[in-house]
Each structure stands twice: as C-alpha cells, then as structure tokens.
Design an enzyme around this catalytic site. Structure first.
Site, PDB file in Angstrom:
ATOM      1  N   LEU A  13       1.016   4.771   0.374  1.00  0.00           N
ATOM      2  CA  LEU A  13       0.432   6.172   0.643  1.00  0.00           C
ATOM      3  C   LEU A  13       1.422   7.188   0.959  1.00  0.00           C
ATOM      4  CD1 LEU A  13      -2.198   7.701   1.218  1.00  0.00           C
ATOM      5  CD2 LEU A  13      -2.091   6.709   3.165  1.00  0.00           C
ATOM      6  N   GLU A  70       0.420   3.785  10.492  1.00  0.00           N
ATOM      7  CA  GLU A  70      -1.013   3.956  10.142  1.00  0.00           C
ATOM      8  C   GLU A  70      -1.841   5.070  11.085  1.00  0.00           C
ATOM      9  OE1 GLU A  70      -3.401   0.382   9.409  1.00  0.00           O
ATOM     10  OE2 GLU A  70      -1.546  -0.695   9.008  1.00  0.00           O
ATOM     11  N   PHE A 115       0.986  -1.271   0.039  1.00  0.00           N
ATOM     12  CA  PHE A 115      -0.131   0.173  -0.135  1.00  0.00           C
ATOM     13  C   PHE A 115       0.956   1.139  -0.002  1.00  0.00           C
ATOM     14  CE2 PHE A 115      -1.889   3.340   2.875  1.00  0.00           C
ATOM     15  CZ  PHE A 115      -3.115   3.206   2.439  1.00  0.00           C
ATOM     16  N   THR A 168       0.056   8.462  13.488  1.00  0.00           N
ATOM     17  CA  THR A 168       0.578   8.537  15.060  1.00  0.00           C
ATOM     18  C   THR A 168      -0.477   8.988  15.971  1.00  0.00           C
ATOM     19  OG1 THR A 168       0.562  11.024  14.565  1.00  0.00           O
ATOM     20  CG2 THR A 168       2.407   9.923  13.684  1.00  0.00           C
ATOM     21  N   SER A 169      -0.027   8.820  17.011  1.00  0.00           N
ATOM     22  CA  SER A 169      -0.773   9.103  18.376  1.00  0.00           C
ATOM     23  C   SER A 169      -1.564  10.568  18.367  1.00  0.00           C
ATOM     24  CB  SER A 169      -0.269   8.735  19.656  1.00  0.00           C
ATOM     25  OG  SER A 169       0.448   7.499  19.859  1.00  0.00           O
TER      26      SER A 169
END
Length: 385
Positions: free
Chosen positions: A126, A367, A124, A369-370
């Site tokens: 991105l 996927e 993927f 960040t916090s």
C-alpha cells in the site's frame, strides 16, 4: 455479567505461545537481531503451531479460530521479541486476510492453504515512497492490455515482501478515474518472481531487525486479469477496512512489548544493587514500574474491547484507533523507562530492553501514525465534520 478472564481455549493458546516465546524465541533471537537475519526456523515452527492460520476457517487451511486469538498470540510473542511478532501480524492481517476477505473461491483455494500453514508469506503493498499516511495519493498504475494487468510504480516499507518464502504481494494501483474525477484504486495480486517485479535489498533499520522490510518496484509487470482482488475500484476501501483490523493487531504487539519491559524490569530490580540496596527498594523505581503497569493494563483493555466489538460485527473503527494510539504510546513510554532503569546496560543490545527501545518507535508509525489515529477518533466523534 462482565468478565475479563480468558476462557479455557484462549488461555490454553496464550500459554502455549508464551512457552514457545520463552523457550524457543528468547534464547536465539538476539543473534538474529544483531545479524539482521530473518529467522526462518522460528517462522517454520510458528507455522507448525498453526499461528498463521489462527483466524481462518479450516476450509482454507486455517485453525478455525478468530482475530482475538491472533492478538493473544501476537502479545505473547512481542513480550519477547517484536520481529517475530510483526512477521506473524503482517503475514496474517496484511498478507492473508485481504485474500480471505475479498478474494474469490479460486483465489482463496490457490493461496490461503500455504499462507495459513506458514509455508509461504503474503505481503501488502500500500505505502509508496511519496505517499506515507496519504494512501489515496497512490501513483502506481495498472492498465489492462491483452487480458493482463500491466503494473508500473513502486511501494515502500513492505513487510515480508522479500523473504525466500514470500508467495505474493497484493498491491494497490490506480486503474482508472471515477466519474467524480477521483482516482479509481484497485487491488491486484502479484506473485513473487513475476517478471517486472523487483524486490530491493532489505532496509537498514533502527528496529525490527530480524523482520523483512523492502522497497518494491514494478516495471511493465504483467499478471493475469483474474488477479484482481475484490471489486475493481474498491481496492482503497478494502484496504482501509483491513487496516482497521490491523490496528487492533498492532495494539496487541504494542501491549506485548510494554509487558515485556515490565517483565525484564521486575527481574532486574530484584538483582541489581546500588549503595547497598536492591534498586527495587527505591520509591523512584517503584513508581516507574507502577506507571508502566498502569499503561500496559489500560492498553490491554483497549485492544480487548476493540477486538470484542470486531468479533460481534459492530463498528469498531474508533476503538481500534484508540487501542492503537494508547498501546503504541505505552510501548514507547515503557521502553524508555525500562532503558532508564537498566542504566548503561539498557543501552546494550545484549539486553532485551535495548531491543525493545529500538523496536517501540515504529509502533507509533506503522499502520497509521499516532496523528492519523487522532484524526480517526475525532472524526468518529463528529469533530470537524
């Protein structure tokens, strides 16, 4: 009646993957990790078990299960090692799922059977070197020339993109401009080995050393116009929805790592002695492990709820963000505490907690960040809207 017990089918799957992780992965993964080598043999066995096809229907070569089944498998793998877990997570949720969700029938039948079998991997594309969390800042371009997409640009930190069994990378690219002046971003399937598509040498990473992560470059890379995935101009929106699902999966990986820290510590504190006593007899150690268990329990419930809402077809963006945030924090905190409990041995790669500590940090980054998770949660609550 509320019941958090797994039904027989889910429990059977969980136990099967647990046994595989303990008997097949645990004895060898340390050596792969030290050599920064991709574990092709383990991936092949995972494919034979049907793990790469778990959430897909049999019509495309899948196992006819669901996304929660995938999450259970990821948790059990990550209890032992995160490299094999992230290989599965990225192969399914980022590599194959976009094709299943947005591909046409020809694309599904062409690519998914091999991806579901684990014989091939999808990736993927991105993130870009200058983009990071700002996926809308995509600079990679694709233009139609003589019936083909001509792609130029680069992608960074792409999992499963350079293995010997990588079949394709789906990339986002700017394909025009919308009436409002914003970028039109579309998704395009680029098969491995396409001229103009270059895969860089694998990164030297802090963790996930037995997984494959690369930078990709596209220089006048040409693919057929029919390699457009989904609707033109909807690529960014498509992948945002894929990331919502992926965050639940990353939460499951995080819970697995957090649980693995507990597993290792329980064994260690029953064996290690200081000042004539097992260290598990000291309240300071007991409290550390109690906190580790509480974090893991909470994080597991969070991803279970997010997965349940997803499977019911209900909005789950907020729950996915909460699960990813809470679980990645638990993984990081537990790995730090486990390393402390092990003392000097925790700093040695021969002990799993050393690998866990190195692997945990990326879970707070990948996927979303916090900080991105907090943005999503507050936005869903209407704060700052």
């Amino acid at each position: 009646m509320i019941d958090f017990r797994l039904d027989e089918e889910y429990e059977a799957l969980r136990k099967t993957v647990e046994d595989f992780a303990r008997s097949e992965v645990a004895p060898v993964i340390g050596e792969f990790y030290e050599r920064a080598e991709f574990p092709y043999q383990l991936v092949a066995k995972m494919g034979q078990m049907g793990l790469f096809g778990l959430p897909f229907p049999e019509s495309v070569g899948g196992m006819g299960g669901d996304y929660f089944a995938l999450c259970l498998a990821l948790e059990e793998l990550a209890r032992v090692d995160s490299s094999v877990a992230i290989t599965l997570e990225a192969g399914v949720s980022l590599g194959a799922m976009p094709l299943y969700r947005f591909g046409n029938e020809e694309q599904r039948q062409r690519w998914l059977p091999r991806l579901c079998s684990g014989a091939g991997l999808g990736a993927f594309g991105l993130t870009e070197p200058g983009g990071g969390s700002d996926a809308g800042a995509t600079r990679t371009t694709a233009k139609i020339v003589d019936g083909e997409w001509v792609i130029n640009g680069s992608k960074a930190f792409i999992t499963n993109s350079g293995t010997e069994i990588t079949e394709l990378v789906t990339v986002t690219a700017v394909t025009g401009e919308k009436p409002n002046g914003h970028k039109e971003i579309s998704a395009i399937i680029v098969p491995a080995g396409t001229p103009g598509f270059t895969v860089a040498p694998k990164y030297s990473k802090v963790g996930w050393n037995a997984s494959d992560t690369r930078e990709l470059a596209f220089a006048d890379c040409r693919v057929p116009a029919e390699n457009l995935l989904g609707e033109r101009g909807r690529g960014y929106a498509q992948f945002l929805s894929i990331l919502d699902e992926g965050r639940v999966a990353i939460a499951a990986v995080s819970v697995g790592l957090a649980q693995g820290c507990i597993d290792e510590c329980l064994r260690y504190v029953g064996e290690r002695e200081t000042f004539g006593n097992k260290i598990g007899s000291y309240q300071a150690i007991q409290f550390k492990i109690a906190d580790m268990e509480a974090r893991t329990h909470t994080a597991r419930l969070a991803y279970y709820q997010a997965a349940a809402k997803m499977l019911r077809g209900e909005p789950f963006k907020k729950e996915a963000a909460i699960a990813k945030l809470v679980a990645s924090n638990a993984a990081m905190d537990n790995s730090r505490e486990a390393t402390q409990i092990f003392g000097g041995y925790g700093f040695m790669n021969e002990f799993p907690v050393g690998r866990f500590y190195r692997d945990a940090k990326i879970l707070e980054v990948g996927e979303g960040t916090s900080e991105v998770q907090r943005m999503l949660i507050s936005r869903e609550l209407g704060v700052g809207a």
